[in-house]
Scaffold this motif. Sequence first.
Motif, PDB file in Angstrom:
ATOM      1  N   ILE A   1       0.927 -10.262  -5.295  1.00 53.46           N
ATOM      2  CA  ILE A   1       1.580 -11.833  -5.602  1.00 53.46           C
ATOM      3  C   ILE A   1       2.271 -11.650  -4.754  1.00 53.46           C
ATOM      4  CG2 ILE A   1       2.540 -12.080  -8.318  1.00 53.46           C
ATOM      5  CD1 ILE A   1       1.643 -14.984  -8.440  1.00 53.46           C
TER       6      ILE A   1
ATOM      7  N   LEU B   1      -1.489  -8.352 -14.365  1.00 56.44           N
ATOM      8  CA  LEU B   1      -2.504  -6.492 -13.906  1.00 56.44           C
ATOM      9  C   LEU B   1      -3.874  -6.259 -14.395  1.00 56.44           C
ATOM     10  CD1 LEU B   1      -2.162  -4.982 -11.734  1.00 56.44           C
ATOM     11  CD2 LEU B   1      -0.952  -3.657 -13.441  1.00 56.44           C
TER      12      LEU B   1
ATOM     13  N   ALA C   1      -3.774  -2.862   1.537  1.00 55.86           N
ATOM     14  CA  ALA C   1      -2.700  -1.715   0.687  1.00 55.86           C
ATOM     15  C   ALA C   1      -2.160  -2.817   0.075  1.00 55.86           C
ATOM     16  CB  ALA C   1      -1.075  -2.071   1.821  1.00 55.86           C
TER      17      ALA C   1
ATOM     18  N   PRO D   1       1.720   2.631  -0.904  1.00 60.97           N
ATOM     19  CA  PRO D   1       3.167   2.887  -1.883  1.00 60.97           C
ATOM     20  C   PRO D   1       1.451   2.768  -3.291  1.00 60.97           C
ATOM     21  CG  PRO D   1       3.347   0.729  -1.445  1.00 60.97           C
ATOM     22  CD  PRO D   1       2.569   0.856  -0.431  1.00 60.97           C
ATOM     23  N   VAL D   2       0.332   1.905  -3.597  1.00 60.65           N
ATOM     24  CA  VAL D   2      -0.049   2.031  -4.524  1.00 60.65           C
ATOM     25  C   VAL D   2      -1.302   3.264  -4.008  1.00 60.65           C
ATOM     26  CG1 VAL D   2      -1.794   0.613  -6.026  1.00 60.65           C
ATOM     27  CG2 VAL D   2       0.126   0.210  -5.033  1.00 60.65           C
TER      28      VAL D   2
ATOM     29  N   PRO E   1      -9.033 -11.431  -6.480  1.00 60.89           N
ATOM     30  CA  PRO E   1      -8.464 -11.975  -7.996  1.00 60.89           C
ATOM     31  C   PRO E   1      -6.548 -11.055  -7.880  1.00 60.89           C
ATOM     32  CG  PRO E   1     -10.278 -11.265  -8.786  1.00 60.89           C
ATOM     33  CD  PRO E   1     -10.452 -11.226  -7.467  1.00 60.89           C
TER      34      PRO E   1
ATOM     35  N   ARG F   1      -1.645 -17.306 -12.680  1.00 60.83           N
ATOM     36  CA  ARG F   1      -1.718 -16.408 -10.878  1.00 60.83           C
ATOM     37  C   ARG F   1      -1.511 -18.544 -10.215  1.00 60.83           C
ATOM     38  NH1 ARG F   1      -2.151 -11.981  -7.690  1.00 60.83           N
ATOM     39  NH2 ARG F   1      -2.135 -13.070  -6.178  1.00 60.83           N
TER      40      ARG F   1
ATOM     41  N   ILE G   1       4.029  -1.456   5.894  1.00 63.92           N
ATOM     42  CA  ILE G   1       3.040  -1.048   4.822  1.00 63.92           C
ATOM     43  C   ILE G   1       1.002  -1.017   4.344  1.00 63.92           C
ATOM     44  CG2 ILE G   1       2.690  -2.954   2.906  1.00 63.92           C
ATOM     45  CD1 ILE G   1       4.814  -4.278   3.721  1.00 63.92           C
TER      46      ILE G   1
ATOM     47  N   THR H   1       7.109   0.196  -5.115  1.00 59.54           N
ATOM     48  CA  THR H   1       6.485  -0.094  -3.874  1.00 59.54           C
ATOM     49  C   THR H   1       6.792  -0.173  -2.511  1.00 59.54           C
ATOM     50  OG1 THR H   1       6.320  -2.725  -5.110  1.00 59.54           O
ATOM     51  CG2 THR H   1       4.490  -1.158  -5.198  1.00 59.54           C
TER      52      THR H   1
ATOM     53  N   LEU I   1      -5.711   2.191  -7.424  1.00 64.78           N
ATOM     54  CA  LEU I   1      -5.541   0.950  -8.736  1.00 64.78           C
ATOM     55  C   LEU I   1      -6.858   1.156  -9.581  1.00 64.78           C
ATOM     56  CD1 LEU I   1      -2.762  -1.679  -8.527  1.00 64.78           C
ATOM     57  CD2 LEU I   1      -2.890   0.619 -10.011  1.00 64.78           C
TER      58      LEU I   1
ATOM     59  N   VAL J   1       7.054 -11.195  -0.965  1.00 64.17           N
ATOM     60  CA  VAL J   1       8.289 -10.781  -1.119  1.00 64.17           C
ATOM     61  C   VAL J   1       9.085 -10.015  -0.676  1.00 64.17           C
ATOM     62  CG1 VAL J   1      10.060 -10.659  -3.043  1.00 64.17           C
ATOM     63  CG2 VAL J   1       8.272 -12.717  -3.364  1.00 64.17           C
ATOM     64  N   ALA J   2       7.661  -8.667  -0.713  1.00 63.49           N
ATOM     65  CA  ALA J   2       7.939  -7.949   0.399  1.00 63.49           C
ATOM     66  C   ALA J   2       8.321  -7.689   1.336  1.00 63.49           C
ATOM     67  CB  ALA J   2       6.448  -6.148  -0.064  1.00 63.49           C
TER      68      ALA J   2
ATOM     69  N   ARG K   1      -5.025  -9.203  -5.898  1.00 61.72           N
ATOM     70  CA  ARG K   1      -4.238  -8.893  -3.966  1.00 61.72           C
ATOM     71  C   ARG K   1      -2.674  -9.533  -4.831  1.00 61.72           C
ATOM     72  NH1 ARG K   1      -6.000 -13.508  -4.847  1.00 61.72           N
ATOM     73  NH2 ARG K   1      -6.039 -15.348  -4.033  1.00 61.72           N
TER      74      ARG K   1
HETATM   75  C1  HEM Z   1       4.852  -3.146  -0.519  1.00 61.17           C
HETATM   76  C2  HEM Z   1       5.360  -3.591  -1.638  1.00 61.17           C
HETATM   77  C3  HEM Z   1       3.726  -3.781  -2.300  1.00 61.17           C
HETATM   78  C4  HEM Z   1       2.982  -3.404  -2.271  1.00 61.17           C
HETATM   79  C5  HEM Z   1       2.192  -2.586  -1.196  1.00 61.17           C
HETATM   80  C6  HEM Z   1       1.561  -3.576  -3.789  1.00 61.17           C
HETATM   81  C7  HEM Z   1       0.935  -3.782  -3.985  1.00 61.17           C
HETATM   82  C8  HEM Z   1      -0.079  -4.093  -4.573  1.00 61.17           C
HETATM   83  C9  HEM Z   1      -1.513  -3.628  -5.107  1.00 61.17           C
HETATM   84  C10 HEM Z   1      -1.628  -2.592  -4.755  1.00 61.17           C
HETATM   85  C11 HEM Z   1      -1.841  -4.884  -5.628  1.00 61.17           C
HETATM   86  C12 HEM Z   1      -2.975  -4.899  -7.091  1.00 61.17           C
HETATM   87  C13 HEM Z   1      -3.065  -4.680  -7.976  1.00 61.17           C
HETATM   88  C14 HEM Z   1      -4.403  -4.455  -8.612  1.00 61.17           C
HETATM   89  O1  HEM Z   1      -5.293  -4.876  -7.589  1.00 61.17           O
HETATM   90  O2  HEM Z   1      -5.392  -4.235  -9.635  1.00 61.17           O
HETATM   91  C15 HEM Z   1      -0.385  -5.423  -7.262  1.00 61.17           C
HETATM   92  C16 HEM Z   1      -0.149  -6.295  -7.232  1.00 61.17           C
HETATM   93  C17 HEM Z   1       0.595  -7.242  -7.680  1.00 61.17           C
HETATM   94  N1  HEM Z   1       2.150  -7.565  -7.531  1.00 61.17           N
HETATM   95 FE1  HEM Z   1       2.677  -6.121  -6.089  1.00 61.17          FE
HETATM   96  N2  HEM Z   1       2.895  -5.129  -4.040  1.00 61.17           N
HETATM   97  C18 HEM Z   1       4.376  -5.194  -3.110  1.00 61.17           C
HETATM   98  C19 HEM Z   1       5.143  -5.551  -3.918  1.00 61.17           C
HETATM   99  C20 HEM Z   1       5.821  -6.216  -5.036  1.00 61.17           C
HETATM  100  C21 HEM Z   1       6.180  -6.994  -5.158  1.00 61.17           C
HETATM  101  C22 HEM Z   1       8.010  -6.805  -4.498  1.00 61.17           C
HETATM  102  C23 HEM Z   1       6.239  -8.160  -6.168  1.00 61.17           C
HETATM  103  C24 HEM Z   1       7.314  -9.057  -7.584  1.00 61.17           C
HETATM  104  C25 HEM Z   1       8.132  -9.940  -6.694  1.00 61.17           C
HETATM  105  C26 HEM Z   1       4.795  -7.632  -6.915  1.00 61.17           C
HETATM  106  C27 HEM Z   1       4.283  -7.842  -8.079  1.00 61.17           C
HETATM  107  C28 HEM Z   1       2.408  -7.982  -8.263  1.00 61.17           C
HETATM  108  C29 HEM Z   1       2.352  -8.066  -9.319  1.00 61.17           C
HETATM  109  C30 HEM Z   1       2.797  -9.255 -10.686  1.00 61.17           C
HETATM  110  C31 HEM Z   1       1.056  -7.448  -9.522  1.00 61.17           C
HETATM  111  C32 HEM Z   1      -0.363  -8.447 -10.226  1.00 61.17           C
HETATM  112  C33 HEM Z   1      -1.374  -9.421 -10.289  1.00 61.17           C
HETATM  113  C34 HEM Z   1      -2.634  -9.458 -10.674  1.00 61.17           C
HETATM  114  O3  HEM Z   1      -2.555  -8.979 -11.628  1.00 61.17           O
HETATM  115  O4  HEM Z   1      -2.947 -10.900 -10.584  1.00 61.17           O
HETATM  116  N3  HEM Z   1       4.133  -6.530  -5.872  1.00 61.17           N
HETATM  117  N4  HEM Z   1       0.422  -5.609  -5.746  1.00 61.17           N
END
Ligand code: HEM
Length: 423
Positions: A361, A100, A352, A296-297, A357, A111, A291, A254, A300, A365-366, A359
């Motif tokens: 990952i 992140l 959401a 939920p976020v 880069p 990634r 979603i 989230t 950021l 799963v969600a 977005r």
């Molecule tokens: C509805 C559920 C979820 C939402 C809305 C969500 C939302 C987000 C958002 C907005 C980011 C972007 C961060 C950025 O732009 O700086 C992000 C990154 C990330 N999410 Fe999710 N997330 C969810 C579920 C999950 C789940 C289930 C996992 C793990 C299995 C997860 C793991 C991650 C990780 C590791 C990143 C960092 C990716 C990176 O920086 O390259 N998220 N998520």
Amino acid sequence: MTQEDTTTPIETDGVIGGRDHFTDFDLDSPEYTEHYDEVLDALLDRCPVARSEAFGGYWVVARAEDFKRCAVDHKTFTSTRGFEPAHGNEGDGGMKLYPLQIDPPYQTRWRQALGPYFGVKAVAPLEAGIREHADYLIDSFIERGSCDFVAEFAAQLPARVFFGSFLHVPFDRIGPIQKATDDAIRGPGEGRGAAWGIVGEFLTGYLQERAEQPPKGDFVDVVLAGVETDEGEPAPYEHKLFTMIDFLAGGIGTTSHTLASMAHHLTTRPDHVERLVAEPELRDNAVEEIIRIFAPVTALGRTATVDTEIAGQKIAAGDLVMLSEAAACRDPRVVDNPSEVELDRRVPVNLAFSYGPHRCIGAHVARLVMRTALDEVLRRMPDLKVAPGEAPMFSNSGVARNMDTLPLVFTPGAREVVAAESP
Ligand code: HEM
């Protein structure tokens, strides 16, 4: 260039609930929590870049087009200097979440290595395990005909999936670590540090155990193998541990919020329950819409690396810029009737999950957790309603939107799962 020099006047008609959200925005303010939808709509309509003076000051970017432009341009808007105002853009004592809080190309290498374990096909086999956890949780309250859907389902399922399906923790040993994770994320403020300590210790022990075992062919093998840093060195151990923590922390609060929002939406729209029961092919659309609308976020952060501008607003090098997922994904310039769940709609890009880069990952799963939970809720408690005289309670904490309680009633049913761990 001083802050005053960079600030062009912003219209001051953003007063909602007694606070001017255009010039004095605050992610943590009660006025934002209580007038959430109204504030997001006002920002989208009249204030593409709002100003906050909280925590040393930051900008808030609302519209989808601006959001996307900033999110893809990691050279101008870096992720390396903090993602939330509370910790400023100097970071949190040097502690970082990976991937992140790193930029390409190091972030891209993580990634590329991890991506294959989180695609649609890669996560599909997890469905049976997720369903078992969902039914186990429903069993714990189905005979009663009532529950707090947040505490008894939504807050538990994502952690159970992470520890059970991804880390292979046996079903009957998940309870204590799921509880510590819940305490770390939702517990009383004073206990959160200690709870994170327990979670960190658990993950450290887990990684050590796995390092001594033959590879299992899962994402933990990749975390342990690591990737090269930009200096051509092997990733240090802390980067691996904080990758695990990012996957846990990123996926729990989230998905909990979107699960709770899904149940709440069903209580408000019996016509949607009817259609979703009769036409299961609409369930994926429903999940995506929920979603999107109940993102939920809420926002950021990125830090400007040079003097720049967004939608005509000058931004100085070093300024913290919060990109609002919650606003951007309901931008009426992109989606018609954006605050309504429309079961026949499928938006091509769901902001959401952010864009560019970083977005999410874990998006597939969600979606799978949401879809599986939706199946089971519709099957086992289709007449769910908010308990008489009650209402869901919401809060905002930093970058997160939370539903804290959701008291439900429904026709009692029979338990189903014969599991090693009884509720
Ligand atoms: C509805 C559920 C979820 C939402 C809305 C969500 C939302 C987000 C958002 C907005 C980011 C972007 C961060 C950025 O732009 O700086 C992000 C990154 C990330 N999410 Fe999710 N997330 C969810 C579920 C999950 C789940 C289930 C996992 C793990 C299995 C997860 C793991 C991650 C990780 C590791 C990143 C960092 C990716 C990176 O920086 O390259 N998220 N998520």
